[in-house]
Design an enzyme around this catalytic site. Sequence first.
Site, PDB file in Angstrom:
ATOM      1  N   THR A  73       0.821  -1.217   0.000  1.00  0.00           N
ATOM      2  CA  THR A  73       0.000   0.000   0.000  1.00  0.00           C
ATOM      3  C   THR A  73       0.852   1.264   0.000  1.00  0.00           C
ATOM      4  OG1 THR A  73      -1.731  -1.183   1.165  1.00  0.00           O
ATOM      5  CG2 THR A  73      -1.795   1.213   1.339  1.00  0.00           C
ATOM      6  N   PRO A  91       0.520   5.933  -0.359  1.00  0.00           N
ATOM      7  CA  PRO A  91      -0.432   7.032  -0.178  1.00  0.00           C
ATOM      8  C   PRO A  91      -1.452   7.104  -1.318  1.00  0.00           C
ATOM      9  CG  PRO A  91       1.781   7.777   0.362  1.00  0.00           C
ATOM     10  CD  PRO A  91       1.912   6.372  -0.154  1.00  0.00           C
ATOM     11  N   GLY A 148      -4.050   2.062  -2.915  1.00  0.00           N
ATOM     12  CA  GLY A 148      -4.584   1.168  -1.879  1.00  0.00           C
ATOM     13  C   GLY A 148      -5.289   0.013  -2.556  1.00  0.00           C
ATOM     14  N   SER A 149      -6.607   0.177  -2.787  1.00  0.00           N
ATOM     15  CA  SER A 149      -7.369  -0.860  -3.485  1.00  0.00           C
ATOM     16  C   SER A 149      -6.827  -1.082  -4.899  1.00  0.00           C
ATOM     17  CB  SER A 149      -8.847  -0.466  -3.562  1.00  0.00           C
ATOM     18  OG  SER A 149      -9.411  -0.535  -2.276  1.00  0.00           O
ATOM     19  N   THR A 187       1.880  -2.767   8.495  1.00  0.00           N
ATOM     20  CA  THR A 187       1.776  -3.450   9.790  1.00  0.00           C
ATOM     21  C   THR A 187       3.138  -4.000  10.197  1.00  0.00           C
ATOM     22  OG1 THR A 187      -0.493  -4.037   9.281  1.00  0.00           O
ATOM     23  CG2 THR A 187       0.547  -5.269  11.066  1.00  0.00           C
ATOM     24  N   GLN A 202     -24.848  -4.052  21.810  1.00  0.00           N
ATOM     25  CA  GLN A 202     -26.264  -3.783  22.096  1.00  0.00           C
ATOM     26  C   GLN A 202     -26.752  -4.623  23.278  1.00  0.00           C
ATOM     27  OE1 GLN A 202     -27.454  -1.398  20.406  1.00  0.00           O
ATOM     28  NE2 GLN A 202     -29.585  -1.387  21.043  1.00  0.00           N
ATOM     29  N   ILE A 203     -26.336  -5.878  23.331  1.00  0.00           N
ATOM     30  CA  ILE A 203     -26.752  -6.753  24.430  1.00  0.00           C
ATOM     31  C   ILE A 203     -26.171  -6.251  25.756  1.00  0.00           C
ATOM     32  CG2 ILE A 203     -26.481  -9.096  25.378  1.00  0.00           C
ATOM     33  CD1 ILE A 203     -26.774 -10.099  22.414  1.00  0.00           C
ATOM     34  N   GLU A 241      -6.269  -6.127   3.862  1.00  0.00           N
ATOM     35  CA  GLU A 241      -6.102  -7.290   2.965  1.00  0.00           C
ATOM     36  C   GLU A 241      -7.239  -7.361   1.940  1.00  0.00           C
ATOM     37  OE1 GLU A 241      -4.295 -10.823   4.388  1.00  0.00           O
ATOM     38  OE2 GLU A 241      -3.293  -9.794   6.045  1.00  0.00           O
ATOM     39  N   THR A 290     -10.623  -4.568   0.806  1.00  0.00           N
ATOM     40  CA  THR A 290     -11.907  -4.157   1.393  1.00  0.00           C
ATOM     41  C   THR A 290     -13.014  -5.106   0.929  1.00  0.00           C
ATOM     42  OG1 THR A 290     -12.391  -2.776  -0.522  1.00  0.00           O
ATOM     43  CG2 THR A 290     -11.248  -1.699   1.323  1.00  0.00           C
TER      44      THR A 290
END
Length: 384
Positions: free
Chosen positions: A125, A127, A130-131, A157, A337-338, A364, A366
């Site tokens: 990746t 600047p 990306g995709s 990473t 929510q629960i 990895e 989208t």
Amino acid sequence: MIRDTETLNQLLDSVNRFVRERLVPAEGVVSDTDDIPEDIVREMKDIGLFGLTVPEEFGGLGLTMEEETEVMFAMGQTSPCFRSLFGTTVGIGSQGIVFDGTPEQKAKYLPRLATGELIASFALTEPEAGSDAASLRTTAIRDGDHYVVNGTKRFITNAPHAGIFTLMARTNPADKGASGVSSFIVERDTPGITIGKPDRKMGHRGAHTADVIFENCRVPATQLMGGQEGQGFKTAMKVLEKGRIHIAAICVGVAERMLRDALAYAMDRKQFGQPIAEFQLVQAMLADSKAEVYAARCMVLDAARRRDLGQNVSTEASCCKMFASEMCGRVADRAVQIFGGAGYMSEYGIERFYRDVRLFRIYEGTTQIQQIVIARNMVREASR
Ligand code: COS
């Protein structure tokens, strides 16, 4: 494919114990300090987690995809930042070398990757790329027996910890597409590499990403992956395809953990005179989550087994990554929510998972990239 059930069960027993006794109790402190303690890293190495996918001849465990999937289901039962630490080495960082490295490159790097002595990052990746990974601009221009690398890689990473980078760079600037891209193994201490400040992220505290900047970085030509120019994009795609099954398995594990926590809370928490787990509207959230986790688990195992049989799983890997990561997001939302008001409070931990799992739908590839891969493959097959 499970090669030997007994050996795999022994490994799963030690991973489950490690997760339960060492990682789950450390989740809060790792999040607060943004750091995974050294003793935990050492134990990860001792268990062999850094060598899961390195072939046995190079000192790793050489797990099949189905075996790796089972280990990732187990690793998913805790904060995903722990997986990130060894996951890039086991996954996208090292697999380019396993798939496409020369015998010399494999012999030089894989044994040290397997022990965890060396951490590998995957530098694709940028600047502006990306995709649309094939549009990357980092260049690697041949100069005698070296390549001169210039460019910036983004959100990488484990960059602050990496000993080597699997770098994708353009060796033929006249070719703006995928075939102008080559892959390199670049050692961290090569002059001309700067690591940026660690990124500040929504979640995954304890796992670190940063920019990697190459300025007239002279990389020996022997570091060209497989000794062949123009193959780098394909190497990246092969690595990502396998990585998508790996990430989908982690999504299943984390969703199981969140659902278990939500169920325990619902059985304990009383409102209107009874545990909220007795209320049908809460039961609907539990049941929908259970069914979706089960569906994702079955899908991921099926894709892994097909890959082990040597089938082309480009479509299945993307289906798994898309379905499991979206499923994990829905389960996280229902779990918060629960928990109700407690779900919004840091001390209960579930909001941390809610933030952590948001990344699964992005990295990895989208969800939208997975949709493109799946639909393109469908059209291609139908028009054959
Ligand atoms: N295995 C092997 N080769 C593959 C492949 C795979 N899974 N997928 C593609 N290729 C090959 C193609 O066969 C093609 O080679 P030929 O020209 O020889 O036929 C070449 O790679 C280019 O493929 P394609 O034309 O499909 O490339 P596109 O530029 O159209 O891009 C997508 C395809 C969008 C799928 C790709 O850019 C992608 O996956 N993007 C997301 C990147 C990503 O996941 N980023 C996350 C960063 S890492 S955390």
